[in-house]
Design a protein around this motif. Structure first.
Motif, short mmCIF file in Angstrom:
data_model
loop_
_atom_site.label_atom_id
_atom_site.label_comp_id
_atom_site.label_asym_id
_atom_site.label_seq_id
_atom_site.Cartn_x
_atom_site.Cartn_y
_atom_site.Cartn_z
N LYS A 547 11.82 3.42 -6.17
CA LYS A 547 13.07 4.16 -5.99
C LYS A 547 13.77 3.77 -4.69
N ARG A 548 13.00 3.57 -3.65
CA ARG A 548 13.59 3.26 -2.34
C ARG A 548 13.62 1.77 -2.05
N GLY A 549 13.20 0.95 -3.00
CA GLY A 549 13.24 -0.49 -2.82
C GLY A 549 12.45 -0.96 -1.62
N PHE A 550 13.11 -1.72 -0.73
CA PHE A 550 12.43 -2.23 0.46
C PHE A 550 12.10 -1.13 1.47
N SER A 551 12.67 0.05 1.29
CA SER A 551 12.40 1.17 2.20
C SER A 551 11.15 1.95 1.78
N ARG A 552 10.51 1.54 0.71
CA ARG A 552 9.31 2.25 0.23
C ARG A 552 8.18 2.13 1.26
N LYS A 553 7.61 3.29 1.66
CA LYS A 553 6.48 3.30 2.59
C LYS A 553 5.21 2.88 1.84
N ILE A 554 4.37 2.10 2.51
CA ILE A 554 3.19 1.57 1.81
C ILE A 554 1.88 2.18 2.31
N GLY A 555 1.92 3.03 3.35
CA GLY A 555 0.69 3.67 3.84
C GLY A 555 -0.12 2.72 4.72
N GLN A 556 -1.21 3.26 5.26
CA GLN A 556 -2.06 2.47 6.15
C GLN A 556 -2.74 1.35 5.38
N ASP A 557 -2.52 0.11 5.86
CA ASP A 557 -3.06 -1.09 5.20
C ASP A 557 -2.72 -1.13 3.71
N GLY A 558 -1.51 -0.64 3.37
CA GLY A 558 -1.04 -0.72 1.98
C GLY A 558 -1.74 0.22 1.04
N SER A 559 -2.21 1.37 1.54
CA SER A 559 -2.97 2.31 0.70
C SER A 559 -2.15 2.90 -0.44
N GLU A 560 -0.80 2.89 -0.31
CA GLU A 560 0.06 3.45 -1.36
C GLU A 560 0.38 2.43 -2.44
N LEU A 561 -0.08 1.20 -2.28
CA LEU A 561 0.15 0.15 -3.28
C LEU A 561 -1.16 -0.20 -3.97
N SER A 562 -1.06 -0.82 -5.14
CA SER A 562 -2.26 -1.30 -5.83
C SER A 562 -2.77 -2.56 -5.14
N GLY A 563 -3.98 -2.97 -5.48
CA GLY A 563 -4.54 -4.17 -4.87
C GLY A 563 -3.70 -5.40 -5.15
N GLY A 564 -3.23 -5.53 -6.40
CA GLY A 564 -2.39 -6.68 -6.77
C GLY A 564 -1.06 -6.66 -6.05
N GLN A 565 -0.46 -5.48 -5.88
CA GLN A 565 0.81 -5.38 -5.16
C GLN A 565 0.64 -5.74 -3.69
N CYS A 566 -0.46 -5.30 -3.09
CA CYS A 566 -0.74 -5.67 -1.69
C CYS A 566 -0.84 -7.18 -1.55
N GLN A 567 -1.55 -7.80 -2.50
CA GLN A 567 -1.74 -9.24 -2.42
C GLN A 567 -0.41 -9.98 -2.55
N ARG A 568 0.44 -9.52 -3.46
CA ARG A 568 1.73 -10.20 -3.66
C ARG A 568 2.68 -9.95 -2.49
N LEU A 569 2.59 -8.77 -1.88
CA LEU A 569 3.40 -8.52 -0.68
C LEU A 569 2.96 -9.44 0.45
N ALA A 570 1.65 -9.65 0.58
CA ALA A 570 1.14 -10.56 1.60
C ALA A 570 1.60 -11.99 1.32
N LEU A 571 1.64 -12.36 0.04
CA LEU A 571 2.08 -13.71 -0.32
C LEU A 571 3.57 -13.89 -0.08
N ALA A 572 4.35 -12.81 -0.28
CA ALA A 572 5.80 -12.90 -0.04
C ALA A 572 6.08 -13.23 1.42
N ARG A 573 5.19 -12.77 2.32
CA ARG A 573 5.38 -13.05 3.75
C ARG A 573 5.23 -14.53 4.06
N VAL A 574 4.53 -15.27 3.19
CA VAL A 574 4.33 -16.71 3.40
C VAL A 574 5.65 -17.46 3.21
#
Length: 755
Positions: A547-574
């Motif tokens: 809903k908030r797009g890039f403003s979505r909070k992800i929690g400590q070490d991405g706790s609010e995201l799934s494991g796959g989403q965390c991995q893809r977010l990390a890859l996007a930083r590359v």
């Protein structure tokens, strides 16, 4: 065995003050005698170097030097707050030091007041007014000093904490594998608390020195012998404080280590609450936690009791002796001079001097203890010798994409966790670095742009270690690693970080928004650039769903995201910083196969003009790589294209077959280019040929294919029939010759007859 026990028992016995002083003087005499003997044999002059020569251990920094450094730090970082606090404190002390003079004038005028002398009455009221003014000014300075000290402590703590945090942020990466952030935060608080305590004690000690100086001058003017006696007692009391610090430092150190150990054990129990509950051991674990705390408390109580008892004995002996001496000296002076004011001047100055001396002694002992605490806590933030590396200031360019590893040998250093060690026995930085088993021995390999390289091998054979060495997390033991034409030890960490994008197995995030975690890698990135990076990492659809797009909070070490989403977010930083070299360790962990294939497309595109290395165990990634480097037993066991290595590499044969590679490449092409109608038709037809009864939906799909792709379907049908007849050993139907539309007329013979 009995002798060893007796020796241990003797070493744990606390010596008395007299025994301690006797032993100290004996050791000092030994050092001087040894130094004199060395001087006699070598003909050198006695100097500090000779006297210090027998001491092999590096001496710790002294209390005065440590206090001066804290003073200097406070002066530089707090400025006005420090000057105000110290100024008001010194003013208060000077006014307190004048109390005996004021009392001398006030009480000395009393006999004249009784006799009715007008001059004495004026002197009495003048002395009273002076004393009241002195008291009020001292109270005002004391108030101002306390308020300024509160501000000083806060500003100094903030400045000191910031400096420590900056030092921690500069530590090499392996340091944080041994020291958790929680431990480092605790050490920071310990250091800052020790610095503030030392600063406050130093200012208080300085203020008592002012009082002691004024009192000493007063007493020296009227009774030099008594002043010398009080000074001697002060020195002895200070030496007793030093004795107490040296004796109990070891106990305090072990007590703090024990408390830290118990805290970790109890934290471990809380962390593993699910295991405790699963085994129905809640009550037992709670009792163990309480027992640990009780054990710590009992030891602490014993140490405090022993220390307090020793201090009480010393104070009782000193006070009894000095009380009689002061009263006798003051009374003798009064009888000799007949001046009652001098009686009060001597007694007040003496007691003020003793009180100030005792306070100085206590504060000095506290400063020594504070210095030890500061030194011991600071030692815990020392970077272990094993992690010290050679760095330079050379620069890299975008053309420096080639990585050359030449004859590298390496074994991990055995690093002690200094935060767990007893503070006094914290570490020996002069010893030889101990290492484990060899990870690499004469390893050589090169990586360059122009294709995706997969580094593979069984676990524990050095794949991740190689990537870590390329990033210069450790200094190698022998060999060289080059980036372009620069050896990594010629480069700074900042230069390597600017040149290499690295994705570790365990990804880390800030407890902030998705946009914050992406822009941290490229602060000036636009939303369009962020979305492009997310598309390459197959994370764009997730962003659109939030809903908030890039403003979505992800929690400590991405706790609010799934494991796959965390991995893809990390890859996007590359994909954001556009660095020439990209290294990834198990990059598609947690991704489903279809997303993994799409990400591989982005990766292979990027690898066309960058050096891209991927450590992986994933068969699909191995099959799709342009090059595979197999590392086994610390050596390059195979190097080449996946399809070629099937014949030569046993490791690859256990992971893939030739058909696997073809099928995975087919799936990859399908994922990239879409489904080929011929393949889709063949799938349905083969299922029916193999005896599968098609459902209504599948029959409808078959009709759709027949209508939409008639030629493809007919071609597949013919090929299927041909394959079936070959299997059954039947002859293939002869291909019919196409007849020309207009057959030529009969050709007459030479003789004119028809054929």
């Amino acid at each position: 065995m009995a002798q060893e026990k007796t020796k241990d028992k003797k070493s744990n016995k606390i010596p008395t003050f007299a025994e301690y002083e006797r032993e100290r003087m004996k050791n000092l005499a030994k050092e001087v005698r040894k130094a004199a003997q060395e001087l006699k044999s070598s003909g050198q002059k006695i100097g500090k170097e000779v006297l210090d020569a027998p001491e092999k251990k590096i001496k710790e920094q002294g209390t005065l030097k440590t206090s001066w450094e804290v003073f200097k730090e406070a002066w530089e970082k707090t400025g006005k707050d420090f000057r105000k606090s110290v100024g008001y404190k010194m003013g208060e002390s000077a006014l307190q030091g004048l109390a005996p003079y004021c009392q001398n004038l006030w009480i000395g005028s009393l006999p004249g007041v009784v006799d009715g002398a007008s001059g004495a009455i004026a002197k009495f009221f003048g002395a009273s007014a002076l004393n009241v003014a002195r008291q009020r000014l001292a109270a005002l300075c004391g108030f101002k000093s306390r308020m300024a000290t509160i501000v000083l402590n806060d500003t100094h703590a903030n400045a000191a904490s910031s400096a420590i945090y900056k030092d921690i942020l500069h530590k090499p990466r392996p340091y944080f594998k041994k020291n958790a952030p929680a431990s480092l935060g605790g050490i920071t608080s310990e250091i800052v608390s020790a610095k503030n305590t030392l600063l406050n004690q130093s200012v208080d000690c300085l203020s008592k020195v002012v009082i002691f100086g004024i009192s000493s001058a007063s007493l020296m003017a009227v009774n030099p012998l008594l002043a010398a006696g009080v000074l001697g007692v002060t020195v002895m009391t200070a030496e007793f404080g030093r004795y107490m610090n040296n004796i109990y430092r070891k106990f305090d150190s072990k007590m703090r280590s024990l408390s830290q150990k118990i805290s970790k054990e109890n934290s471990d129990s809380i962390k593993n609450t699910p295991l405790v509950q699963d085994t129905n051991r809640v009550e037992m674990e709670a009792r163990q936690m309480e027992n640990r705390l009780n054990k710590s408390s009992k030891i602490k109580q014993k140490i405090i009791y022993a220390s307090s008892k020793a201090n009480l004995k010393m104070k009782t002996i000193v006070n009894f002796g000095m009380e009689g001496l002061i009263i006798a000296a003051a009374l003798a002076d009064m009888l000799k001079t007949g001046d009652i004011g001098r009686f009060f001047l001597i007694s007040a100055a003496s007691w003020q001097m003793i009180d100030a001396g005792n306070k100085i002694s206590e504060l000095w002992a506290g400063m020594q203890a504070g210095t030890y605490r500061l030194i011991d806590a600071s030692k815990k933030l020392i970077t272990p010798k094993e992690l010290e590396r050679v760095t330079g200031k050379e620069k890299l360019t975008e053309r420096d994409t080639k990585i050359s590893v030449r004859n590298v040998s390496f074994a991990y250093p055995q690093i002690k966790d200094v935060t767990d060690m007893s503070l006094v026995e914290v570490m020996d930085r002069e010893g030889e670095i101990k290492r484990g088993e060899d990870v690499f021995k004469d390893l050589s390999v090169e990586f360059d742009k122009g294709g995706l390289t997969a580094v593979v091998g069984t676990s524990g054979n050095g794949k991740s270690t190689l990537m870590s060495l390329i990033r210069h997390d450790y200094d190698i033991q022998s060999g060289q690693i080059f980036i372009g034409d620069k050896e990594i030890r010629e480069l700074s960490d900042e230069e390597l970080n600017a040149h290499i994008a690295f994705v570790e197995q365990k990804v880390h995030f800030f407890d902030q928004s998705i946009g914050y975690n992406l822009k941290y890698f490229k602060p000036d990135a636009t939303d369009e650039e962020l979305m492009q990076a997310c598309e390459k990492a197959v994370f764009d659809q997730d962003i659109q769903k939030f809903k908030r797009g890039f403003s979505r909070k992800i929690g400590q070490d991405g706790s609010e995201l799934s494991g796959g989403q965390c991995q893809r977010l990390a890859l996007a930083r590359v994909f954001l910083p556009d660095k020439p070299i990209v290294i990834m360790d198990e990059p598609t962990t947690g991704l489903d196969p279809s997303l993994s294939l799409k990400f591989m497309k982005s990766l292979k595109d990027m690898a066309q003009n960058k050096t891209v290395i991927m450590v992986t165990h994933n068969p699909t990634e191995i099959a799709l790589a342009d090059r595979v480097v197999v590392i086994e037993k610390g050596e390059v066991a195979a190097d080449g294209k996946p399809i070629d290595l099937i014949k030569t590499s046993e490791f690859l044969r256990n992971v893939l077959t030739k058909d696997d590679i073809k099928n995975k490449n087919r799936l990859y092409q399908t994922s990239v280019n879409g489904i080929n109608p011929m393949q889709e038709a063949a799938t349905v037809l083969n299922e029916e040929t193999n005896g599968k009864v098609l459902s209504d939906i599948e029959r409808a799909e078959k009709r759709r294919l027949l209508e939409a792709h008639k030629r493809a379907y007919v071609g597949v049908r013919k090929k299927t029939i041909e394959n079936q007849r070959r299997k059954e050993g039947k002859a293939l139907p002869e291909k019919k010759q196409r007849q020309p539309l207009n057959p030529p007329s009969a050709i007459p013979s030479r003789g004119g007859a028809e054929i």
